[in-house]
Design a protein around this motif. Structure first.
Motif, PDB file in Angstrom:
ATOM      1  N   ILE A   1     -17.428  84.639 -50.483  1.00  0.00           N
ATOM      2  CA  ILE A   1     -16.426  83.773 -51.114  1.00  0.00           C
ATOM      3  C   ILE A   1     -15.126  83.802 -50.319  1.00  0.00           C
ATOM      4  N   ASN A   2     -14.740  84.988 -49.859  1.00  0.00           N
ATOM      5  CA  ASN A   2     -13.526  85.092 -49.041  1.00  0.00           C
ATOM      6  C   ASN A   2     -13.670  84.348 -47.716  1.00  0.00           C
ATOM      7  N   ASP A   3     -14.849  84.437 -47.097  1.00  0.00           N
ATOM      8  CA  ASP A   3     -15.083  83.689 -45.856  1.00  0.00           C
ATOM      9  C   ASP A   3     -15.047  82.192 -46.110  1.00  0.00           C
ATOM     10  N   TYR A   4     -15.620  81.778 -47.233  1.00  0.00           N
ATOM     11  CA  TYR A   4     -15.606  80.362 -47.606  1.00  0.00           C
ATOM     12  C   TYR A   4     -14.172  79.886 -47.842  1.00  0.00           C
ATOM     13  N   LYS A   5     -13.375  80.712 -48.517  1.00  0.00           N
ATOM     14  CA  LYS A   5     -11.969  80.370 -48.746  1.00  0.00           C
ATOM     15  C   LYS A   5     -11.235  80.186 -47.417  1.00  0.00           C
ATOM     16  N   LYS A   6     -11.534  81.069 -46.461  1.00  0.00           N
ATOM     17  CA  LYS A   6     -10.915  80.952 -45.140  1.00  0.00           C
ATOM     18  C   LYS A   6     -11.333  79.655 -44.464  1.00  0.00           C
ATOM     19  N   LEU A   7     -12.608  79.280 -44.600  1.00  0.00           N
ATOM     20  CA  LEU A   7     -13.088  78.027 -44.003  1.00  0.00           C
ATOM     21  C   LEU A   7     -12.359  76.820 -44.578  1.00  0.00           C
ATOM     22  N   LEU A   8     -12.071  76.849 -45.875  1.00  0.00           N
ATOM     23  CA  LEU A   8     -11.393  75.720 -46.502  1.00  0.00           C
ATOM     24  C   LEU A   8     -10.036  75.448 -45.866  1.00  0.00           C
ATOM     25  N   ASP A   9      -9.422  76.474 -45.315  1.00  0.00           N
ATOM     26  CA  ASP A   9      -8.119  76.292 -44.659  1.00  0.00           C
ATOM     27  C   ASP A   9      -8.230  75.428 -43.399  1.00  0.00           C
ATOM     28  N   TYR A  10      -9.430  75.283 -42.877  1.00  0.00           N
ATOM     29  CA  TYR A  10      -9.642  74.474 -41.675  1.00  0.00           C
ATOM     30  C   TYR A  10     -10.114  73.051 -42.009  1.00  0.00           C
ATOM     31  N   THR A  11     -10.233  72.737 -43.277  1.00  0.00           N
ATOM     32  CA  THR A  11     -10.746  71.428 -43.683  1.00  0.00           C
ATOM     33  C   THR A  11      -9.607  70.474 -44.016  1.00  0.00           C
ATOM     34  N   ASN A  12      -9.947  69.216 -44.189  1.00  0.00           N
ATOM     35  CA  ASN A  12      -8.993  68.181 -44.554  1.00  0.00           C
ATOM     36  C   ASN A  12      -8.466  68.392 -45.978  1.00  0.00           C
ATOM     37  N   LYS A  13      -7.181  68.121 -46.187  1.00  0.00           N
ATOM     38  CA  LYS A  13      -6.548  68.356 -47.482  1.00  0.00           C
ATOM     39  C   LYS A  13      -7.066  67.412 -48.560  1.00  0.00           C
ATOM     40  N   ASP A  14      -7.598  66.262 -48.160  1.00  0.00           N
ATOM     41  CA  ASP A  14      -8.080  65.282 -49.140  1.00  0.00           C
ATOM     42  C   ASP A  14      -9.566  65.438 -49.429  1.00  0.00           C
ATOM     43  N   ARG A  15     -10.107  66.621 -49.200  1.00  0.00           N
ATOM     44  CA  ARG A  15     -11.552  66.837 -49.339  1.00  0.00           C
ATOM     45  C   ARG A  15     -12.086  66.497 -50.731  1.00  0.00           C
ATOM     46  N   ASP A  16     -11.268  66.698 -51.770  1.00  0.00           N
ATOM     47  CA  ASP A  16     -11.752  66.479 -53.129  1.00  0.00           C
ATOM     48  C   ASP A  16     -11.830  65.008 -53.516  1.00  0.00           C
ATOM     49  N   SER A  17     -11.442  64.128 -52.621  1.00  0.00           N
ATOM     50  CA  SER A  17     -11.497  62.698 -52.917  1.00  0.00           C
ATOM     51  C   SER A  17     -12.440  61.940 -51.987  1.00  0.00           C
ATOM     52  N   LEU A  18     -13.135  62.661 -51.093  1.00  0.00           N
ATOM     53  CA  LEU A  18     -13.985  62.000 -50.103  1.00  0.00           C
ATOM     54  C   LEU A  18     -15.469  62.206 -50.374  1.00  0.00           C
ATOM     55  N   ASP A  19     -16.259  61.178 -50.106  1.00  0.00           N
ATOM     56  CA  ASP A  19     -17.714  61.315 -50.116  1.00  0.00           C
ATOM     57  C   ASP A  19     -18.135  61.851 -48.748  1.00  0.00           C
TER      58      ASP A  19
ATOM     59  N   GLY B   1     -15.359  73.131 -57.713  1.00  0.00           N
ATOM     60  CA  GLY B   1     -14.302  72.148 -57.785  1.00  0.00           C
ATOM     61  C   GLY B   1     -12.980  72.792 -58.173  1.00  0.00           C
ATOM     62  N   LYS B   2     -13.049  73.719 -59.112  1.00  0.00           N
ATOM     63  CA  LYS B   2     -11.849  74.459 -59.524  1.00  0.00           C
ATOM     64  C   LYS B   2     -11.344  75.335 -58.384  1.00  0.00           C
ATOM     65  N   PHE B   3     -12.275  75.981 -57.682  1.00  0.00           N
ATOM     66  CA  PHE B   3     -11.904  76.879 -56.584  1.00  0.00           C
ATOM     67  C   PHE B   3     -11.240  76.112 -55.449  1.00  0.00           C
ATOM     68  N   SER B   4     -11.659  74.863 -55.221  1.00  0.00           N
ATOM     69  CA  SER B   4     -11.060  74.063 -54.171  1.00  0.00           C
ATOM     70  C   SER B   4      -9.569  73.864 -54.409  1.00  0.00           C
ATOM     71  N   SER B   5      -9.165  73.917 -55.673  1.00  0.00           N
ATOM     72  CA  SER B   5      -7.754  73.733 -56.021  1.00  0.00           C
ATOM     73  C   SER B   5      -6.983  75.036 -56.126  1.00  0.00           C
ATOM     74  N   ASP B   6      -7.620  76.067 -56.755  1.00  0.00           N
ATOM     75  CA  ASP B   6      -6.848  77.291 -57.034  1.00  0.00           C
ATOM     76  C   ASP B   6      -7.145  78.462 -56.103  1.00  0.00           C
ATOM     77  N   GLY B   7      -8.295  78.446 -55.383  1.00  0.00           N
ATOM     78  CA  GLY B   7      -8.618  79.523 -54.454  1.00  0.00           C
ATOM     79  C   GLY B   7      -8.776  80.884 -55.096  1.00  0.00           C
ATOM     80  N   ASP B   8      -9.140  80.917 -56.381  1.00  0.00           N
ATOM     81  CA  ASP B   8      -9.255  82.174 -57.123  1.00  0.00           C
ATOM     82  C   ASP B   8     -10.633  82.794 -56.856  1.00  0.00           C
TER      83      ASP B   8
END
Length: 427
Positions: free
Chosen positions: A246-264, A402-409
């Motif tokens: 989960i921590n590695d996944y959280k780190k990966l999210l930092d390299y992704t586009n900020k609008d990821r939750d709105s894209l197909d 989906g929640k984690f994408s926003s709060d990173g908990d």
């Protein structure tokens, strides 16, 4: 392939209720010819979410073969657009609730079919497997995974691979990356290099696409056996290795586009094709889709750290109870499982045939490599694509991510994953 929209919990609940209601109201008939020899409809409505790109081209190839094999029947396209069937599954649930099933519908082979089987909404196809020689044409391991209490309920059209990392070769060349990393630590270093060049290192979309990326990280950090154990109950979701993932996944999210939750997924793919992003983790339907869109300057490799893991999923078709034209449906299903049908479909879809009598030379370069890997790699299932878990489990994980994408908990996500396993494992 691929699941759910933003209102995941509500959608999952609605689907579950519709399945139960449809099960209570479904025709309990014996599958007597309703359109083949009794003067009824000759139409065969095929319900899918293959509405564009390489997916639509694959369907068109299969339809062409169906018209040759089953000229007495008329194909009716019941496709509902939307990535991973997020829209189609909700429409299907409503139709099943109203006892108005299509003649056949697309579903992911494996655990995802459990809800339909439990609700009594699809027919046993074991006799057809024997009559059509499918029990020996498909690999034993696949047949075993399709068998529920001694019965088989679907015919797979293909095998897809989920854990593939795609890249824009020009973007990598511009960053001085000559070969893609084989481990997660090496991958993070390459992502840093790309970030410094001002491009999005890793393109990502919403919902099921985030589940896919997380599962790839889980495979890297846990290995194949422990990853498979997450779905069988042998691996503890509360374990320290899952926390690491989960921590590695959280780190990966930092390299992704900020609008990821709105894209197909196709939006994320476009950013790679346009040179705005370097990488995307996506199933191998991406090869067919990029080819269909005329983009050839891409490379592919297994996700860093996944080694010899072949994360599989299969698109399959079923015979619903109460289908208006069961004999026409059986002709469609026979075509789907045939060597000719699988060749017509998979050469355009980007996947590989489920059959073992495949001639690799008949396929484009990506499929040839996938056919070779499928023969030697370790098969692991996918939750967002239904081979590992039920629709309810998919929805619970999707909601948590989906929640984690926003709060990173990290602790919150792990707690939700533990709860989902406790609720849905074995159901």
């Amino acid at each position: 392939m691929r699941y759910y929209g933003r209102a995941t919990t509500l959608a999952a609940a609605g689907i579950a209720l519709a399945l139960l209601a449809g099960g209570c109201g479904a025709d309990e008939g014996d599958g007597t010819d309703n359109g083949g020899g009794g003067g009824g409809s000759k139409k065969v409505e095929v319900f899918t979410w293959w509405a564009d790109g390489g997916e639509k081209q694959g369907l068109d190839g299969l339809v062409s073969q169906f018209k040759t094999d089953c000229a007495q029947y008329e194909f009716v396209n019941g496709a509902v657009a939307g990535g991973a069937g997020s829209n189609a599954k909700q429409v299907l649930a409503s139709r099943l609730q109203q006892s108005d099933p299509p003649d056949t519908f697309q579903a992911h082979a494996g655990a995802e079919l459990a809800d339909y089987i439990k609700a009594g909404q699809i027919e046993d196809l074991s006799a057809q497997y024997k009559d059509w020689g499918l029990a020996t044409a498909f690999p034993k391991g696949l047949v075993d995974s399709l068998t529920v209490n001694g019965k088989i309920y679907s015919v797979p059209a293909n095998i897809h691979r989920a854990n593939v990392l795609w890249a824009n070769k020009k973007v990598l060349d511009g960053a001085g990356i000559t070969s893609v990393a084989t481990t997660l630590p090496q991958f993070f270093t390459q992502l840093d290099t790309l970030k410094a060049k001002g491009v999005t290192p890793l393109a990502l979309g919403k919902d099921w696409t985030q589940q896919m990326l997380f599962e790839a990280v889980l495979i890297s950090d846990l290995g194949t056996d422990k990853f498979i154990g997450l779905w069988s109950g042998k691996t503890d979701w509360a374990g320290a290795d899952v926390t690491t993932a989960i921590n590695d996944y959280k780190k990966l999210l930092d390299y992704t586009n900020k609008d990821r939750d709105s894209l197909d997924w196709t939006d994320a793919e476009k950013s790679v094709m346009d040179g705005k992003a370097a990488f995307q983790l996506m199933g191998d339907w991406e090869a067919a889709d990029m080819d269909a869109k005329g983009f050839k300057d891409y490379s592919y490799t297994v996700f860093p750290g996944n080694g010899n893991a072949y994360q599989w999923l299969a698109d399959s078709f079923v015979l619903p109870k109460g289908a208006k034209n069961p004999e026409g449906t059986k002709c469609w299903l026979k075509t789907v499982g045939s060597a000719a049908g699988q060749k017509a479909f998979n050469t355009k879809k980007g996947s590989i045939p489920a059959r073992t009598d495949t001639v690799a030379a008949d396929y484009p370069a990506y499929q040839q490599s996938a056919i070779a890997d499928w023969a030697k790699d370790v098969a692991v299932p996918s939750c967002p694509h239904g081979s590992a878990c039920s629709q309810g489990w998919q929805g619970a994980v999707n909601s948590a991510q989906g929640k984690f994408s926003s709060d990173g908990d990290v602790a919150g996500l792990q707690k939700a994953l533990v709860a989902a396993a406790k609720q849905f494992a074995g159901k």
